[in-house]
Motif scaffolding. Structure first.
Motif, PDB file in Angstrom:
ATOM      1  N   GLU A 107     -49.046  55.503  50.730  1.00  0.00           N
ATOM      2  CA  GLU A 107     -50.307  56.018  51.268  1.00  0.00           C
ATOM      3  C   GLU A 107     -50.121  57.433  51.778  1.00  0.00           C
ATOM      4  O   GLU A 107     -50.963  58.311  51.601  1.00  0.00           O
ATOM      5  N   GLU A 108     -48.996  57.647  52.453  1.00  0.00           N
ATOM      6  CA  GLU A 108     -48.759  58.946  53.099  1.00  0.00           C
ATOM      7  C   GLU A 108     -48.535  60.064  52.085  1.00  0.00           C
ATOM      8  O   GLU A 108     -48.535  61.240  52.446  1.00  0.00           O
ATOM      9  N   GLY A 110     -50.583  60.433  49.609  1.00  0.00           N
ATOM     10  CA  GLY A 110     -51.897  60.703  49.024  1.00  0.00           C
ATOM     11  C   GLY A 110     -52.603  59.456  48.521  1.00  0.00           C
ATOM     12  O   GLY A 110     -53.272  59.494  47.485  1.00  0.00           O
ATOM     13  N   VAL A 135     -55.105  49.983  59.585  1.00  0.00           N
ATOM     14  CA  VAL A 135     -54.131  51.066  59.748  1.00  0.00           C
ATOM     15  C   VAL A 135     -54.301  51.628  61.158  1.00  0.00           C
ATOM     16  O   VAL A 135     -55.414  52.011  61.535  1.00  0.00           O
ATOM     17  N   CYS A 179     -63.356  59.779  60.303  1.00  0.00           N
ATOM     18  CA  CYS A 179     -62.144  60.550  59.997  1.00  0.00           C
ATOM     19  C   CYS A 179     -62.503  61.976  59.570  1.00  0.00           C
ATOM     20  O   CYS A 179     -61.785  62.918  59.854  1.00  0.00           O
ATOM     21  N   PRO A 182     -61.054  61.482  53.433  1.00  0.00           N
ATOM     22  CA  PRO A 182     -60.606  60.147  52.973  1.00  0.00           C
ATOM     23  C   PRO A 182     -59.221  59.828  53.520  1.00  0.00           C
ATOM     24  O   PRO A 182     -58.212  60.014  52.849  1.00  0.00           O
ATOM     25  N   CYS A 183     -59.175  59.339  54.766  1.00  0.00           N
ATOM     26  CA  CYS A 183     -57.931  59.340  55.543  1.00  0.00           C
ATOM     27  C   CYS A 183     -57.000  58.175  55.264  1.00  0.00           C
ATOM     28  O   CYS A 183     -55.860  58.199  55.725  1.00  0.00           O
ATOM     29  N   SER A 207     -56.887  59.201  68.887  1.00  0.00           N
ATOM     30  CA  SER A 207     -55.919  58.304  68.252  1.00  0.00           C
ATOM     31  C   SER A 207     -54.489  58.747  68.566  1.00  0.00           C
ATOM     32  O   SER A 207     -54.257  59.845  69.096  1.00  0.00           O
ATOM     33  N   ILE A 211     -48.090  59.734  65.737  1.00  0.00           N
ATOM     34  CA  ILE A 211     -47.882  59.333  64.338  1.00  0.00           C
ATOM     35  C   ILE A 211     -47.267  60.487  63.556  1.00  0.00           C
ATOM     36  O   ILE A 211     -47.326  61.642  63.961  1.00  0.00           O
TER      37      ILE A 211
END
Ligand code: BES
Length: 249
Positions: A107-108, A110, A135, A179, A182-183, A207, A211
């Motif tokens: 995911e990270e 993309g 998430v 967000c 599209p996070c 948040s 992270i």
């Protein structure tokens, strides 16, 4: 390693249920596989309810040598999903619709894993009736408890989720947030036309600030999973109400 760990843990939870499968989903675009646990539906097996989160973590763009513990982003989502699996299988849950739990790869990098899966499902015309994304569930940065992300998600399903919070988690305070891009993996499903929702730990601006760093560790959430537990309960309610079916001894 994360993929193998999740696969083996989910397999262990499914040991008493020969009808439940736990499979690697190999990708073309990344070497990391996703993992999919499937509880087959009894009366409406072609209708699929998806609950997912991402299994990878990152410590940022210059991260090659840094640790990326990813406690909140997104071990907290995978843990909440794992708890829903644990309870469902322990109670011998048999949904009317098919339920799939997904631990997405990369995911990270993309939204790579979820993008490939969502496109494949759309190409095969899989009847996905709803998608829940978990998430970042364990950092209580705002006064409320659960914030529904209202961009790149489905408004009708978000209303349904709000009703689930009120019915099954009375006393919790809910809100909405966005967000602005599209996070996460919900957007992969949304962009091919499926109904996706994303209940989140706080407002976007409040948040977890740790992270994507070696500091994304559980002490930042008070050393416990109390906040994440609310999301596990919401995930269980979502599964039970959307997939229906029942439990047995
Ligand atoms: N959990 C984050 C996204 C997020 C961050 C949501 C803060 C809400 C508040 C997610 O895991 C992530 O990092 N996504 C990437 C997406 C990108 C690679 C398309 C991001 O935001 O950089």
């Amino acid at each position: 390693q994360s993929a193998t760990w999740i696969h083996d843990r989910w397999q262990e939870l499914a040991a008493s249920r020969p009808d439940v499968t736990v499979e690697y989903y190999d990708h073309h675009i990344t070497n990391q596989p996703s993992i999919i646990l499937t509880i087959p539906g009894t009366t409406l097996p072609s209708e699929v309810v998806v609950l997912g989160g991402h299994q990878d973590s990152t410590s940022g763009s210059n991260c090659s040598n840094d640790r990326a513990p990813g406690e909140d982003d997104d071990a907290s989502g995978i843990a909440a999903l794992t708890e829903v699996i644990h309870v469902a299988l322990k109670l011998n849950y048999h949904p009317a619709r098919t339920v799939q739990f997904m631990a997405y790869a990369a995911e990270e990098s993309g939204l790579l894993g979820s993008d490939e899966i969502a496109r494949a499902y759309a190409n095969q015309h899989v009847n996905v009736v709803g998608v829940l994304q978990l998430v970042m569930t364990n950092y209580k940065g705002s006064s409320g408890d659960i914030y529904l992300i209202n961009d790149f998600t489905n408004a009708a399903q978000n209303t349904f989720l709000g009703n689930l919070v009120d019915a099954y988690l009375p006393g919790l305070v809910r809100g909405t947030t966005a967000c602005g891009y599209p996070c996460s993996d919900h957007a992969s499903w949304w962009s091919v036309g499926y109904a996706a929702s994303f209940p989140f730990e706080s407002t976007f601006s409040q948040s977890n600030p740790f992270i994507h760093s070696p500091q994304d560790t559980i002490d930042k959430s008070g050393g416990n999973a109390q906040h994440a537990l609310k999301f596990a309960k919401l995930g269980a309610a979502y599964m039970a109400e959307l997939a229906k079916g029942g439990v047995s001894n």
